[in-house]
Design an enzyme around this catalytic site. Structure first.
Site, PDB file in Angstrom:
ATOM      1  N   GLU A 138       0.823  -1.205   0.000  1.00 55.83           N
ATOM      2  CA  GLU A 138       0.000   0.000   0.000  1.00 55.83           C
ATOM      3  C   GLU A 138       0.860   1.260   0.000  1.00 55.83           C
ATOM      4  OE1 GLU A 138      -3.081  -0.157   2.973  1.00 55.83           O
ATOM      5  OE2 GLU A 138      -4.079  -1.810   1.923  1.00 55.83           O
ATOM      6  N   GLU A 286      -5.229  -9.046   0.304  1.00 55.21           N
ATOM      7  CA  GLU A 286      -5.746  -8.970   1.672  1.00 55.21           C
ATOM      8  C   GLU A 286      -7.247  -8.749   1.635  1.00 55.21           C
ATOM      9  OE1 GLU A 286      -2.029  -6.751   4.051  1.00 55.21           O
ATOM     10  OE2 GLU A 286      -4.053  -5.927   4.130  1.00 55.21           O
TER      11      GLU A 286
END
Length: 471
Positions: A138, A286
């Site tokens: 991220e 995820e």
């Protein structure tokens, strides 16, 4: 390990606003997922007290029939142990290593030689162990200053792998869902324009040229949390909804029975709007649901909800329905996460995303009968009695006093120094007392009522050394 901020909130807030507009409209008017079958894997973080040793972890993965894992670094001890587990692993490059790898192809080559070749080369003992390299985590939101060197790091690692005859190992980077703007209705989604030309287009070109997936972290839990009640909780957890509550894209008239599919289709539309080939597969690196959180700030973080989401997610992926826009093209996913990382700072939920405690005790047992034994056994034929989530604490205390007194429940285990004393709070102690009474009465009708303070659940409340009897 990466920042693991689990997606930005801006796109989720936009999702909520669009859902609100869509429901108003409804009131006014009547790539492929990649080669092979889709699969469900798990992520493994290591901020865990008394984490299983590498060899015990490998045995644990075999026992749970887990065959795909994502690691947040490339720990050689763990990889050596995983070689005997039968699992394949995505190995990660932490964000704090990006500068070195993105600045020097020689450093990238040395990283591959040290971290990958011993476990993936043709002459190694585990040539198929490493399934992909996840570079950073991220980065656009967790470490935006590193964004200019992220793609060079990916390219240098891919070149090093190709030079070692390992170009079959794809290299990508897990991105937050917040890079997708206007995600609902999905037909109007697009990527953040400040990232599109400078970062996303070059990245997507590299992924297409190297047959690597677009890695994304998707969390319907956060869309629910940010929706101010607009997103039905059942919709976030794959539960069936009446047609009147289904999300409908007004431009395509496609019906969405769950938030997860809507998020995926938003990604597919955003790719199309960049004129990117539909051949780039999407890999969900995820997704998950916390089993515990602050009761006021995180009311949806509960064992029952986590069990429902993850159990239904497994069924959804393995049944391969795809999405409304891409039926049959089901993305593979990694559940965040295998173990509760009790050492992680932040809100209460941060330490409670795991399916298991660090010692291998289940946080809850998934309802996944018929899924080849993956992640334990179905417990739908067993019920337990616990303190109701919405019951007043004084009522819970009074009911516990009755259960341990006139009700004659054996409450020894919740006394100081005993196995169920921790966590030392009224609801945890009451749940044990309620269940003991409920089971002693043969689960007879009304034996879990406790004047409204009790509730029946199929999720096993056992934790650590505290075992709840269930029949």
């Amino acid at each position: 390990m990466g920042a693991r901020s689990r997606g930005g909130t801006r796109s989720l807030l936009l999702l909520s606003l669009h859902l609100l507009c869509l429901h108003s409209c409804l009131r006014c008017s009547v790539s492929a997922a990649g080669s092979g079958d889709p699969y469900v894997g798990v992520t493994i973080g290591t901020a865990v007290t008394n984490l299983l040793s590498p060899s015990d972890l490998a045995a644990f993965l075999r026992a749970q029939r887990i065959t795909h894992v994502r690691l947040y670094d490339a720990d050689p001890r763990l990889l050596s142990a995983l070689a005997s587990s039968g699992a394949t692993a995505i190995v990660g490059v932490p964000n704090d290593e990006l500068l070195a790898l993105g600045s020097s192809p020689a450093t990238a080559s040395a990283w591959v030689a040290r971290r990958v070749l011993p476990f993936a080369a043709a002459n190694s003992t585990s040539p198929g162990l490493i399934s992909a390299i996840a570079v950073g985590d991220e980065v656009p939101t967790a470490l935006p200053s590193a964004l200019p060197i992220l793609l060079p790091a990916i390219q240098s690692l891919a070149a090093a792998l190709a030079a070692a005859n390992l170009s079959s190992i794809p290299v990508s980077t897990p991105l937050p869902f917040s890079i997708v703007l206007e995600p609902f209705p999905p037909s109007q989604a697009y990527f953040n324009q400040s990232l599109a030309k400078s970062f996303l287009l070059p990245l997507l070109s590299h992924l297409a040229n190297t047959s690597a997936p677009l890695m994304l972290n998707l969390y319907p839990y956060y869309s629910l949390m940010q929706s101010s009640g607009v997103v039905p909780v059942d919709n976030a957890m794959f539960k069936p909804l009446p047609p009147s509550l289904e999300m409908v894209d007004p431009n395509t008239l496609l019906h969405y029975t769950n938030v997860f599919d809507a998020m995926l289709d938003a990604v597919y539309v955003a790719l199309k709007n960049l004129n990117v080939s539909a051949g780039i597969p999407v890999l969900v690196t995820e997704t998950g649901w916390p089993s515990y959180g602050d009761r006021k700030e995180e009311p949806y973080a509960s064992k029952d909800n986590a069990n429902t989401y993850n159990s239904n997610l497994i069924k959804h992926v393995t049944e391969k329905p795809g999405t409304p826009m891409r039926p049959g093209a089901q993305a593979s996913v990694y559940i965040y996460e295998l173990f509760n990382e009790d050492l992680r700072p932040g809100p209460a939920s941060e330490a409670n995303w795991g399916l298991f405690h660090g010692n291998g005790t289940p946080v809850y047992l998934l309802h996944v009968t018929g899924k080849d034994g993956f992640l334990g056994n179905d417990t739908t034929d067993r019920t337990f009695c616990i303190a109701a989530d919405d019951a007043d604490e004084k009522a819970v205390q009074a009911a516990m006093d009755w259960a341990c007194g006139p009700g004659r429940s054996d409450c020894t285990a919740i006394q100081p120094g005993e196995g169920c004393y921790e966590p030392n709070d009224v609801r945890s102690h009451a749940s044990f007392a309620f269940n003991t009474y409920y089971q002693s009465q043969g689960k007879a009708g009304g034996s879990c009522y406790f004047q409204g303070a009790g509730m029946v659940t199929t999720t096993d409340p056992s934790h650590d050394s505290c075992i709840f009897v269930g029949r």
